[in-house]
Design a protein around this motif. Structure first.
Motif, PDB file in Angstrom:
ATOM      1  N   ILE A 102       0.843  -1.201   0.000  1.00 12.82           N
ATOM      2  CA  ILE A 102       0.000   0.000   0.000  1.00 12.82           C
ATOM      3  C   ILE A 102       0.878   1.251   0.000  1.00 12.82           C
ATOM      4  O   ILE A 102       1.696   1.449   0.899  1.00 12.82           O
ATOM      5  CB  ILE A 102      -0.954  -0.012   1.211  1.00 12.82           C
ATOM      6  N   LEU A 103       0.714   2.095  -1.030  1.00 10.44           N
ATOM      7  CA  LEU A 103       1.521   3.320  -1.140  1.00 10.44           C
ATOM      8  C   LEU A 103       1.167   4.282  -0.015  1.00 10.44           C
ATOM      9  O   LEU A 103       0.000   4.383   0.391  1.00 10.44           O
ATOM     10  CB  LEU A 103       1.277   3.979  -2.509  1.00 10.44           C
ATOM     11  N   ALA A 104       2.150   5.018   0.444  1.00  9.20           N
ATOM     12  CA  ALA A 104       2.008   5.845   1.654  1.00  9.20           C
ATOM     13  C   ALA A 104       0.908   6.900   1.548  1.00  9.20           C
ATOM     14  O   ALA A 104       0.123   7.060   2.478  1.00  9.20           O
ATOM     15  CB  ALA A 104       3.345   6.491   1.968  1.00  9.20           C
ATOM     16  N   ASP A 105       0.822   7.626   0.430  1.00  5.99           N
ATOM     17  CA  ASP A 105      -0.122   8.748   0.386  1.00  5.99           C
ATOM     18  C   ASP A 105      -1.456   8.385  -0.280  1.00  5.99           C
ATOM     19  O   ASP A 105      -2.240   9.250  -0.640  1.00  5.99           O
ATOM     20  CB  ASP A 105       0.522   9.941  -0.325  1.00  5.99           C
ATOM     21  N   ALA A 106      -1.749   7.092  -0.428  1.00  7.25           N
ATOM     22  CA  ALA A 106      -2.986   6.681  -1.097  1.00  7.25           C
ATOM     23  C   ALA A 106      -4.158   6.657  -0.112  1.00  7.25           C
ATOM     24  O   ALA A 106      -3.970   6.640   1.098  1.00  7.25           O
ATOM     25  CB  ALA A 106      -2.800   5.297  -1.703  1.00  7.25           C
TER      26      ALA A 106
END
Ligand SMILES: [Zn+2]
Length: 454
Positions: A83-87
């Motif tokens: 999971i990408l940090a800023d998503a």
């Protein structure tokens, strides 16, 4: 067309400059396309406690659905998801997640009219089209709020091509609503559709386009297809009553020749034909004429079930509506209403046992949009489907009917991000689908009563 031979190219400075300028513009737009391209599309992750993906026969636990823009790009086990940090992360880890539901038989231009308030007739006789369209915008919003992200709307009941307009308004983002497959005016014959019962001297509007003869039939199909019909709807039976031997009789409408002209024309446009048919002669003509889906199908014989399987004909049963609004038991109408329900039950069981392809449909609009659109699930389960079969009838099966398999009715990479969720387990109690708490359509959240967003 006349040919003009080139006399040789004369490139002056002005033309050269123009070419250089064009090349620069091309490079600049390519660069910006890359910048705005898929890399920067909004990423959303849904943590699903349980996933029913619409196709698989068992549920999965602890899954992460990755959504890029409006399309699902991955479905993976939570442990291995990156999971990408800023998503955006939507936590549905306490819920059951499913594909957006599909109702393959609706009427957005009907409101389940109370006979005491004028019933069906008042719609056509007294209400301006704009009033009916305004109410249809409420119907479509209700559908999506209840988790139905796609509808096949089977005719406007006298509101002409209004469904094409509502579909356009949804697609262009003016109003919220599901993906619509529309059928415009529908086709029946003289004596085959209301309004009825008025003095013969008075010309009244009709709820469908009435044709007589194959030439008129084909012309009506052409007109409707030309004006935006995704499907053609045909009424193959009309009135029904109890016959001399206690059987349910249905008045047939179009001849096989009339229907064949419509089916031939519609198939030529790459589209399909839905046939309202209760039973008897009209049902047989519907099957012999090549209908793609039988709507209601109250009295299907074993031979007709076999013919449907052979021809690949769908059944869209709309069960629950036949259990409501019965006239009183001591009237001919009341006896007919009860007979319809009992015949329908036997017919549905026969079709299910015989392996007919079944798509979820409710006839909502025929009943109020305030009633749950998901009520047919429990009726289907009562009549022999497993909860998973009932769910698939409203997901991957209905998507197949609409020739949208892989794009809707499934949670899988490449599908549109139409996602719903419920608290509880619909495989244990299918009625929980009547209370959808989360709805995403095309990657946009319409409703979220189930989770906080990160
Ligand atoms: Zn209907």
């Amino acid at each position: 067309m006349k040919d003009y031979p080139m006399k040789g190219c004369v490139l002056n400075r002005c033309v050269l400059n123009l070419i250089v300028l064009l090349i620069l513009v091309c490079i600049a737009s390519l660069a910006s396309a890359q910048k705005d391209g898929p890399v920067l599309k909004q990423m959303t992750y849904i943590r699903a406690g349980t996933l029913i993906d619409g196709v698989s026969n068992s549920a999965r636990r602890n899954v992460v659905i990755t959504i890029r823009g409006n399309v699902i790009s991955a479905v993976s086990d939570a442990a291995s998801a990156n999971i990408l940090a800023d998503a955006t992360v939507i936590d549905l880890s306490q819920a059951t997640v499913l594909p957006g539901l599909i109702d393959a038989h609706t009427h957005i231009f009907l409101q389940g009219e109370d006979p005491a308030e004028g019933g069906y007739d008042v719609q056509l006789l007294k209400y301006p089209l704009a009033f009916r369209a305004a109410r249809a915008t409420v119907s479509v919003r209700r559908a999506v709020e209840e988790g139905f992200t796609t509808l096949r709307d089977l005719e406007t009941e006298g509101a002409g091509y209004g469904d094409v307009g509502i579909k356009m308004a949804i697609e262009r983002g003016y109003i919220p609503g599901p993906r619509l497959f529309v059928s415009t005016r529908a086709i029946s014959t003289t004596g085959g559709y209301p309004l009825e019962g008025y003095a013969p001297e008075i010309e009244v509007p009709k709820g469908a386009q009435l044709i007589d003869g194959p030439v008129e039939a084909r012309k009506a199909a052409r007109e409707q297809l030309d004006h935006g019909a995704d499907w053609i709807k045909v009424y193959m039976t009309h009135r029904s009553w109890i016959g001399k031997n206690g059987e349910l009789v249905s008045q047939p409408t179009l001849t096989v020749e009339e229907l064949r002209a419509i089916v031939d024309e519609t198939h030529g446009w790459g589209k399909k034909v839905a046939c309202h048919a209760y039973g008897g002669e009209g049902m047989q003509r519907a099957l012999d004429g090549g209908c793609d889906s039988i709507e209601h199908g109250l009295v299907l014989t074993d031979a007709q079930v076999a013919q449907m399987v052979r021809q690949g004909t769908w059944l869209c049963p709309t069960l629950n509506i036949y259990y409501t609004g019965w006239a009183s038991a001591d009237t001919p109408e009341g006896q007919r209403d009860r007979k319809r329900a009992s015949e329908h039950e036997a017919s549905f069981r026969r079709a299910l046992k015989g392996g007919v392809k079944i798509a979820y449909g409710t006839d909502v609009g025929g009943f109020s949009w305030d009633d749950p659109i998901a009520a047919d699930f429990s009726r289907m389960v009562d009549l022999g489907m497993t909860p998973m079969q009932a769910i698939q009838s409203a997901t991957s099966k209905a998507a197949e009917l609409l020739e949208m398999q892989g794009r809707i009715g499934v949670i899988a990479p490449g599908a549109y991000a139409d996602v719903v969720a419920v608290a509880g387990d619909p495989l244990a109690n299918v009625k929980v689908l009547e209370n959808v708490g989360f709805v995403m359509k095309d990657g946009k959240i319409f409703k979220n009563d189930l989770s906080a967003k990160r």
